[in-house]
Write a protein that holds these residues in place. Structure first.
Motif, short mmCIF file in Angstrom:
data_model
loop_
_atom_site.label_atom_id
_atom_site.label_comp_id
_atom_site.label_asym_id
_atom_site.label_seq_id
_atom_site.Cartn_x
_atom_site.Cartn_y
_atom_site.Cartn_z
N THR A 117 0.85 -1.19 0.00
CA THR A 117 0.00 0.00 0.00
C THR A 117 0.88 1.24 0.00
OG1 THR A 117 -0.15 0.03 2.40
CG2 THR A 117 -1.90 -1.13 1.22
N CYS A 173 -1.53 8.13 -1.92
CA CYS A 173 -1.65 8.88 -3.17
C CYS A 173 -0.79 10.14 -3.03
CB CYS A 173 -3.12 9.25 -3.40
SG CYS A 173 -3.38 10.37 -4.78
N ILE A 176 -3.80 3.72 -0.78
CA ILE A 176 -4.28 2.88 -1.87
C ILE A 176 -3.43 1.62 -1.95
CG2 ILE A 176 -5.18 4.78 -3.25
CD1 ILE A 176 -2.64 4.52 -4.99
N TRP A 189 -1.37 -1.03 -4.22
CA TRP A 189 -0.66 -1.11 -5.49
C TRP A 189 -1.07 -2.41 -6.16
CZ3 TRP A 189 2.45 2.42 -7.82
CH2 TRP A 189 3.13 2.00 -8.96
N ASN A 243 -5.77 -1.03 -10.19
CA ASN A 243 -5.74 0.42 -10.03
C ASN A 243 -4.98 1.02 -11.21
OD1 ASN A 243 -5.51 3.08 -9.38
ND2 ASN A 243 -4.41 2.78 -7.47
N ARG A 295 -2.53 4.14 -10.62
CA ARG A 295 -1.44 4.09 -9.66
C ARG A 295 -0.24 4.86 -10.15
NH1 ARG A 295 -1.46 -1.49 -11.69
NH2 ARG A 295 0.45 -1.72 -12.83
N PRO A 296 0.45 5.59 -9.35
CA PRO A 296 0.40 5.63 -7.89
C PRO A 296 -0.67 6.56 -7.34
CG PRO A 296 2.11 7.11 -8.61
CD PRO A 296 1.52 6.46 -9.86
N CYS A 304 -4.78 7.72 -6.65
CA CYS A 304 -6.00 7.00 -6.30
C CYS A 304 -7.07 7.15 -7.36
CB CYS A 304 -6.52 7.47 -4.94
SG CYS A 304 -7.10 9.18 -4.93
#
Length: 68
Positions: free
Chosen positions: A6, A9, A16, A18, A22, A25-26, A28
Motif C-alpha cells: 500500500t 496517493c 491505496i 498497489w 488500479n 497508480r500511484p 488513487c
C-alpha cells in the motif's frame, strides 16, 4: 488483508493498494493524476538543477544544431 503493498496517493494522501486493478497508480483516481500533471505543467513541481538551454528558441540552439 491483502499481501499487496500500500502507499499514499501523492496528491491527496489517501491510502491505496498497489495493484493492476488500479489503473491510476500511484494515484488513487484520474482526478488526482490530473492535478499532479497540472502542477508539473505550471512548474509547481520542479526538478532542481541547471537548465541545459536558457531559451529553447534561442539562436544559439539553432547554431549548435548546424554544427553537428
Amino acid at each position: 488483508m491483502s499481501d499487496r503493498p500500500t502507499l499514499n496517493c501523492p496528491t491527496c494522501q489517501k491510502i491505496i493498494e498497489w495493484s493492476p486493478e488500479n489503473r491510476f497508480r500511484p494515484f488513487c483516481s484520474e482526478r488526482c493524476k490530473l492535478i499532479d500533471l497540472g502542477e508539473w505543467a505550471s512548474e509547481g513541481h520542479k526538478i532542481p538543477g541547471q537548465a541545459v538551454f536558457d531559451d529553447v528558441m534561442s539562436e544559439e540552439l539553432e547554431a549548435s544544431k548546424t554544427q553537428h
